[in-house]
Design an enzyme around this catalytic site. Sequence first.
Site, short mmCIF file in Angstrom:
data_model
loop_
_atom_site.label_atom_id
_atom_site.label_comp_id
_atom_site.label_asym_id
_atom_site.label_seq_id
_atom_site.Cartn_x
_atom_site.Cartn_y
_atom_site.Cartn_z
N HIS A 242 -6.64 32.76 -4.15
CA HIS A 242 -6.92 32.31 -2.79
C HIS A 242 -7.85 31.08 -2.75
O HIS A 242 -7.42 29.98 -2.44
CB HIS A 242 -7.59 33.44 -1.97
CG HIS A 242 -6.79 34.69 -1.86
ND1 HIS A 242 -5.57 34.79 -1.23
CD2 HIS A 242 -7.08 35.95 -2.28
CE1 HIS A 242 -5.15 36.05 -1.25
NE2 HIS A 242 -6.02 36.77 -1.89
O1 RIB Z 1 -8.18 36.95 1.98
C1 RIB Z 1 -8.70 36.27 0.86
C2 RIB Z 1 -10.09 35.83 1.12
O2 RIB Z 1 -10.90 36.98 1.35
C3 RIB Z 1 -10.73 35.09 -0.07
O3 RIB Z 1 -11.62 34.12 0.39
C4 RIB Z 1 -11.49 36.19 -0.79
O4 RIB Z 1 -12.66 35.71 -1.46
C5 RIB Z 1 -11.92 37.05 0.36
O5 RIB Z 1 -13.09 36.47 0.89
#
Ligand code: RIB
Length: 317
Positions: A242
């Site tokens: 992500h």
């Molecule tokens: O949904 C993914 C996000 O949520 C990323 O930023 C991960 O670190 C969590 O914060």
Amino acid sequence: MTATPIVIDCDPGIDDAIALLTAFVSTELDIRAITPVCGNQPLERTVRNALTVCELAGRCDIPVHPGCFRPLFREPIHGQFHGRGGLGNAELPEPTKRAERRSAVDFLIEALEAAATGSRLTICCLGPMTNLAVALRMKPAIAAGIERVVMMGGAYREPGNRSLTSEFNVLADPHAAGIVFSSGVPIVALGLDVTHRVMLQPAHVARFGDMSGPIAKTIFDLMAFWDRNDVRRYGSRGGPLHDPLVIAYLLAPQLFRCERARVFVEHESELCMGQTVADWFGKTGGEANVEIATEVDAAVLELILGRLARYDAHVRA
Ligand code: RIB
Ligand code: CA
């Protein structure tokens, strides 16, 4: 080429830490500050994790300004896949680097006011957008100092990850996300629509097991913990990268395809709290200020891993 001035707002968190380490070795980026926020972990822990990752990578030059202790209105929720301390099995010492006394909100206001008449800042949001939302509410004029917000968050045509409809960062502070999306600042949104297509798989992780040095070992430990092992959900082993996609976007935007839209955030419904609703075709009027990433080239993974391989002590003389 002049390095891009950025602020990294984050909630370390395993993928936040991987994103930070990727940014630290990318000379295209001029990291002005890190502003941790309550998200994956309570604020005290996200601050501690940001400090220790800076120290590990020799980047104590970057100031860390503690952000908001909790979301604007809703009860805090925390990440589920980051391990007890937020960095998986990576064993990092208590940092000697100290956080700045000035809060993230005060830093953002001062830095963005100055940037409005100079080189504007790119704000990279890797967690709930509480810090930026509060700064914008306190001093809306700081929007003039923002080149753009590049954020990991939302699910636009993709189902949610923390709830049926909603992605964690937006769900964790939907009111803050609504403030930022409606502020009119230019936004690039890297949501689950693209992050779920960039899977860090065991074979990729194994590479870092063959590397040498404490940083490479930490990267290996972070990555090894990140394996969801949920082939049915993701189509492969591994974990979605992500937050590092935000850094990859800054380094190689050509690897992404984006579509412009306005984005609204649901914060009334219990079932759909935090859902990001895109107006792709101008049905609601108003300016479409969000570039939503809808496609990503597979080369983005090797871009990120290649940067992280720079920490291999074998390689450096
Ligand atoms: O949904 C993914 C996000 O949520 C990323 O930023 C991960 O670190 C969590 O914060
Ligand atoms: Ca995050």
